[in-house]
Design a protein around this motif. Structure first.
Motif, PDB file in Angstrom:
ATOM      1  N   LEU A   1     -10.390  -4.627  62.958  1.00  0.00           N
ATOM      2  CA  LEU A   1      -9.135  -4.684  63.694  1.00  0.00           C
ATOM      3  C   LEU A   1      -9.379  -5.040  65.150  1.00  0.00           C
TER       4      LEU A   1
ATOM      5  N   ASP B   1      -3.177  -5.387  66.919  1.00  0.00           N
ATOM      6  CA  ASP B   1      -2.888  -5.326  65.486  1.00  0.00           C
ATOM      7  C   ASP B   1      -2.001  -4.120  65.201  1.00  0.00           C
TER       8      ASP B   1
ATOM      9  N   LYS C   1       1.548  -9.421  62.625  1.00  0.00           N
ATOM     10  CA  LYS C   1       0.578  -8.517  63.250  1.00  0.00           C
ATOM     11  C   LYS C   1       0.196  -7.350  62.348  1.00  0.00           C
TER      12      LYS C   1
ATOM     13  N   GLN D   1      -1.520  -5.352  59.764  1.00  0.00           N
ATOM     14  CA  GLN D   1      -2.802  -5.478  59.064  1.00  0.00           C
ATOM     15  C   GLN D   1      -2.953  -4.475  57.925  1.00  0.00           C
TER      16      GLN D   1
ATOM     17  N   ALA E   1      -0.878  -8.061  54.580  1.00  0.00           N
ATOM     18  CA  ALA E   1      -1.400  -6.737  54.949  1.00  0.00           C
ATOM     19  C   ALA E   1      -2.096  -6.070  53.769  1.00  0.00           C
TER      20      ALA E   1
END
Length: 404
Positions: free
Chosen positions: A108, A112, A162, A164, A193
């Motif tokens: 990451l 994020d 964005k 994740q 994701a």
């Protein structure tokens, strides 16, 4: 035919008394009781083939290794993982979540986003907060409504490029609400994701199919599935398990070690450093075999009947409020009585042999949402009976009378 009285004979602890009353064990969401078949498995291991595994050429070591790996295969078959190597033994759900959180530290970057739900156990909140502190990622929360149901429209709005990671429990330990995890997984995958499902509360009630869900990670513990404490699993898709770095270093998780360089073992051993809970793993397999002998459809019928009956009888008590009233729910009832503290109710009914849980159930944000200090939580298993529900209701009425 499902015969609860015959099934209860498998559980020796259910015949004991507490404070002179027959034990009514309604704290199954904290841990389930263990059948004699699992107890015998534990005794057999320590009595007949206790040895360390994977390393020894002697007979006991080979026997222990074979049974430990056979249990891993039992777990794989039960949950329909695609490969046995995707089943990682851990000490339990919390260990499994922390393993994944540690692994994503290097994957990451600042900015994020990580999504959790408002219904999570602390074990599915704190490791992700720690991950955000390490990486600069941002934690987002799926809100819930007054019924304890997650807002799926709000969830979809939270998802973006964005996002994740998404972490949601399958069933709320505090309220018993069943979350729409297939929808949650599919929507997360739509934006690329990764999804981890906390199944600690689910796997004793429903038969989970990892491939059908298409989850990236799924975690659970043996001790809520009639197995021993101190053992659980992390399921991960092979591709993700290969990407994550080892969580701990030591014996068993290595291929070769020199002072210049160490290479790691392949899956699943890459994540299984040190001597494991060998007996626990074997007994986990025995517990799954036992539950499948009972049958999850029969388990569901019994628990649904108990939930419906208990819900009806408890709501007849004036001033009693149940939290978590969504239609998709398993056999957990979290309640309070107006003007009374849940701890006081739990203390009194314990004197009558009734075992329930009181407090925030490691889900303090849930209690803060309802602006309460905690609840009395009665959680039912397939070995509980209508008569035990009646005993609970009678005890709660008595507690109310004494405390009012």
């Amino acid at each position: 035919m499902f015969d609860v009285n015959e099934i209860r004979k498998d559980f020796p602890i259910l015949s004991r008394k507490v404070n002179g009353y027959p034990l009514v064990y309604l704290d199954n969401a904290a841990t389930s009781q263990k059948p004699q078949q699992v107890i015998d498995c534990i005794v057999d291991y320590y009595s007949n083939y206790n040895a360390n595994i994977h390393r020894g050429v002697h007979t006991l070591s080979q026997e222990a290794t074979d049974k430990y790996e056979a249990a891993r295969n039992t777990i794989k078959e039960h949950f329909n993982a695609s490969k046995t190597s995707e089943i990682i033994y851990t000490s339990g759900t919390t260990h499994s979540i922390n393993l994944v959180a540690s692994g994503f530290t290097s994957l990451l970057k600042k900015g994020d986003e990580i999504i959790v739900s408002a219904l999570e156990h602390h074990s599915n909140i704190v490791p992700w907060q720690m991950l955000c502190e390490r990486t600069g990622a941002v934690l987002k929360v799926i809100p819930m409504n007054q019924e304890g149901v997650l807002d799926m429209d709000a969830y979809v709005d939270l998802l973006n490029d964005k996002t994740q990671l998404v972490f949601v429990n399958h069933i709320s330990n505090a309220l018993g609400i069943i979350n729409p995890i297939k929808f949650i997984i599919d929507q997360a995958h739509r934006v690329g994701a990764v999804v981890l499902i906390d199944g600690a509360q689910a796997c004793s009630h429903v038969k989970v199919d990892f491939q059908a869900l298409d989850c990236d990670f799924y975690v659970t513990s043996a001790h809520k599935m009639c197995g021993p404490t101190g053992v659980g699993i992390l399921y991960g898709k092979e591709a993700w398990l290969e990407k994550l770095p080892p969580y701990q270093g030591g014996g068993e998780m290595i291929a070769e070690v020199s002072f210049e360089k160490t290479t790691y073992a392949g899956l699943p051993h890459k994540f299984e450093a040190g001597t494991p809970n060998i007996c626990g793993g074997i007994a986990f397999g025995a517990a799954i075999d036992y539950l499948n002998t009972i049958g999850f459809s029969e388990i569901a019928k019994q628990e649904e009947m108990l939930l419906e009956y208990a819900n009806k009888k408890l709501l007849e008590i004036e001033g009693l409020k149940i939290y978590g009233t969504g239609s998709e729910k398993t056999s957990v009832i979290s309640f309070n009585i107006e003007g009374l503290h849940p701890y006081d109710i739990g203390t009194i009914i314990d004197k009558l042999g009734i075992a329930v849980r009181t407090g925030h159930h490691c889900a303090q944000p849930v209690m803060d949402f309802f602006n309460i200090p905690g609840t009395v939580r009665a959680s039912f298993a397939f070995y509980n009976t209508i008569e035990e529900v009646d005993a609970l209701v009678s005890a709660v009425k008595k507690a109310k009378m004494m405390l009012s």
